[in-house]
Design a protein around this motif. Structure first.
Motif, PDB file in Angstrom:
ATOM      1  N   GLU A  22      26.328 -41.675-106.129  1.00  0.00           N
ATOM      2  CA  GLU A  22      27.535 -41.533-106.951  1.00  0.00           C
ATOM      3  C   GLU A  22      27.205 -41.640-108.438  1.00  0.00           C
ATOM      4  O   GLU A  22      27.719 -40.885-109.259  1.00  0.00           O
ATOM      5  CB  GLU A  22      28.569 -42.597-106.567  1.00  0.00           C
ATOM      6  CG  GLU A  22      29.123 -42.451-105.152  1.00  0.00           C
ATOM      7  CD  GLU A  22      29.973 -41.201-104.946  1.00  0.00           C
ATOM      8  OE1 GLU A  22      30.517 -40.680-105.936  1.00  0.00           O
ATOM      9  OE2 GLU A  22      30.072 -40.742-103.792  1.00  0.00           O
ATOM     10  N   ASN A  26      27.404 -38.766-111.389  1.00  0.00           N
ATOM     11  CA  ASN A  26      28.193 -38.947-112.610  1.00  0.00           C
ATOM     12  C   ASN A  26      27.359 -38.625-113.847  1.00  0.00           C
ATOM     13  O   ASN A  26      27.857 -38.003-114.796  1.00  0.00           O
ATOM     14  CB  ASN A  26      28.712 -40.388-112.712  1.00  0.00           C
ATOM     15  CG  ASN A  26      29.923 -40.629-111.816  1.00  0.00           C
ATOM     16  OD1 ASN A  26      30.543 -39.700-111.315  1.00  0.00           O
ATOM     17  ND2 ASN A  26      30.246 -41.897-111.619  1.00  0.00           N
ATOM     18  N   LYS A  72      37.927 -35.123-114.105  1.00  0.00           N
ATOM     19  CA  LYS A  72      37.241 -33.883-113.748  1.00  0.00           C
ATOM     20  C   LYS A  72      38.088 -32.794-113.095  1.00  0.00           C
ATOM     21  O   LYS A  72      37.610 -31.708-112.854  1.00  0.00           O
ATOM     22  CB  LYS A  72      36.055 -34.207-112.862  1.00  0.00           C
ATOM     23  CG  LYS A  72      34.992 -34.976-113.626  1.00  0.00           C
ATOM     24  CD  LYS A  72      33.899 -35.483-112.765  1.00  0.00           C
ATOM     25  CE  LYS A  72      33.060 -36.498-113.530  1.00  0.00           C
ATOM     26  NZ  LYS A  72      32.155 -37.213-112.663  1.00  0.00           N
ATOM     27  N   GLY A  86      31.613 -34.632-108.825  1.00  0.00           N
ATOM     28  CA  GLY A  86      32.578 -35.676-108.495  1.00  0.00           C
ATOM     29  C   GLY A  86      33.986 -35.146-108.648  1.00  0.00           C
ATOM     30  O   GLY A  86      34.264 -34.416-109.558  1.00  0.00           O
ATOM     31  N   ALA A  91      34.791 -43.619-107.161  1.00  0.00           N
ATOM     32  CA  ALA A  91      33.475 -44.207-106.922  1.00  0.00           C
ATOM     33  C   ALA A  91      33.280 -45.491-107.727  1.00  0.00           C
ATOM     34  O   ALA A  91      32.929 -46.533-107.171  1.00  0.00           O
ATOM     35  CB  ALA A  91      32.378 -43.199-107.239  1.00  0.00           C
TER      36      ALA A  91
HETATM   37 MG    MG Z   1      31.755 -39.670-109.609  1.00  0.00          MG
END
Ligand code: MG
Ligand code: ADP
Length: 327
Positions: A22, A26, A72, A86, A91
């Motif tokens: 994760e 990112n 996002k 993502g 997360a």
């Molecule tokens: Mg993420």
């Protein structure tokens, strides 16, 4: 809030490698060109990931730690053609609920960096000034310290680190443009240098898959309309007794897909013994509207709208690469 996040964490955070996944995703989303990963004790003590991406503005640090705070997804069309890795926005909140997490970041616009961490039952976010270059560092200490049942499920340090190493191999192959360094217990374990030229890419391929793979590798580069296939497959002589080097990406995402596997296997036809496995690192690029990616993060399956076409394109493309390689 902590409990809800812990429940969500059950889906996102299974083990240290899931945290690394994760966080590195990112960093990639943030445009990092260099990512340094420091692991202690297989990740159960420390997971520290530093990137040189765009950073997080001070006033968004608290938000980044709260659930469903993704920056996002702008429109529904984005959701259909998932561009960034993502898109769930949970997360960081989940990881923070099962560890001691500190998020330190600085943007180009800011004079100074800020560190954020969530505290107490309500996970109230605290901020304090910090020293940090442009980019972000996520530090995750004592994973699962407050969920002993889950902590008990962690395997040995070696096994957990092995999962992290394997995950980073997958990422190192798909994002050759990014430098990735990995340390374990203070020792440098991997250094994947950013690669642009074909020679640099092959060096990186060898760093991930081993020199033996590179020695038997045939480069592949084909397209048909907006369908593209590139990467490397091993010649039949380079076939292995283990299916350990089978990397396949669709639009940059790692996949283990039956249709693709079948097409690859068929390309080799009878040149592999039943106990031999093809080794490959292949990248398929297709119009995002021509493919459904199962949105469940644990599934690595895709559905191509024109499955037959994709299958035959891969199979025939690899067959001709194998024939050329034998010539
Ligand atoms: Mg993420
Ligand atoms: P998602 O990635 O699904 O949006 P996350 O919980 O992983 O959700 O991250 C929350 C938000 O925090 C991201 O949308 C992003 O804006 C910000 N963020 C997290 N990590 C980084 C990073 N390394 N660099 C810049 N921004 C980040």
């Amino acid at each position: 809030a902590r409990l809800a996040n812990q429940i969500a964490a059950g889906e996102v955070v299974e083990r240290p490698a899931s945290v690394v996944k994760e966080l590195v995703e990112n960093s990639l989303d943030a445009g990092a060109t260099r990512i340094d990963i420091d692991i202690d004790k297989g990740g159960s003590r420390t997971i520290r990931i530093r990137d040189n991406g765009k950073g997080i503005p001070k006033d968004e640090l608290g938000l980044a730690l709260s659930r469903h705070a993704t920056s996002k997804i702008a429109t529904l069309d984005d959701l259909e053609a998932i561009a960034s890795l993502g898109f769930r926005g949970e997360a960081l909140a989940s990881i923070s609920s099962v560890s001691r997490l500190t998020l330190t970041s600085r943007t180009a616009e800011q004079e100074e960096a800020w560190a954020a961490y969530a505290e107490g039952r309500d996970m109230e976010v605290q901020l304090k000034p910090a020293a940090h270059p442009i980019g972000t560092t996520l530090e995750v200490l004592d994973l699962f310290f407050n969920t002993p049942a889950r902590r008990k499920f962690l395997r040995t340090e070696k096994t957990e680190f092995g999962h992290i190493d394997e995950l980073l191999k997958r990422i190192a192959l798909s994002r050759m443009d990014v430098t990735i360094n990995l340390r374990h217990n203070g020792k440098v374990v991997r250094q994947y240098r950013a690669a642009n030229t074909q020679i640099q890419k092959e060096r990186r391929l060898a760093a991930v898959c081993g020199q033996a793979f590179l020695d038997h590798a045939l480069a592949v580069e084909l397209s048909h309309g907006d369908l593209k296939l590139s990467g490397w497959i091993c010649s039949p002589q380079g076939a292995r007794s283990q299916n350990d080097i089978q990397y396949c990406y669709v639009n940059g995402r790692m996949m283990k897909d039956k249709l693709i596997n079948h097409a690859i296997r068929q390309a080799y036809e009878s040149s592999l013994a039943p106990d031999q496995y093809a080794a490959y690192a292949l990248f398929i690029d297709v119009d995002p509207h021509q493919v459904d990616v199962n949105v469940h993060p644990a599934k690595h399956e895709v559905r191509f709208h024109q499955a037959r076409l994709v299958h035959d394109f891969i199979c025939q493309g690899l067959q001709s690469a194998l024939i050329e390689g034998a010539a």
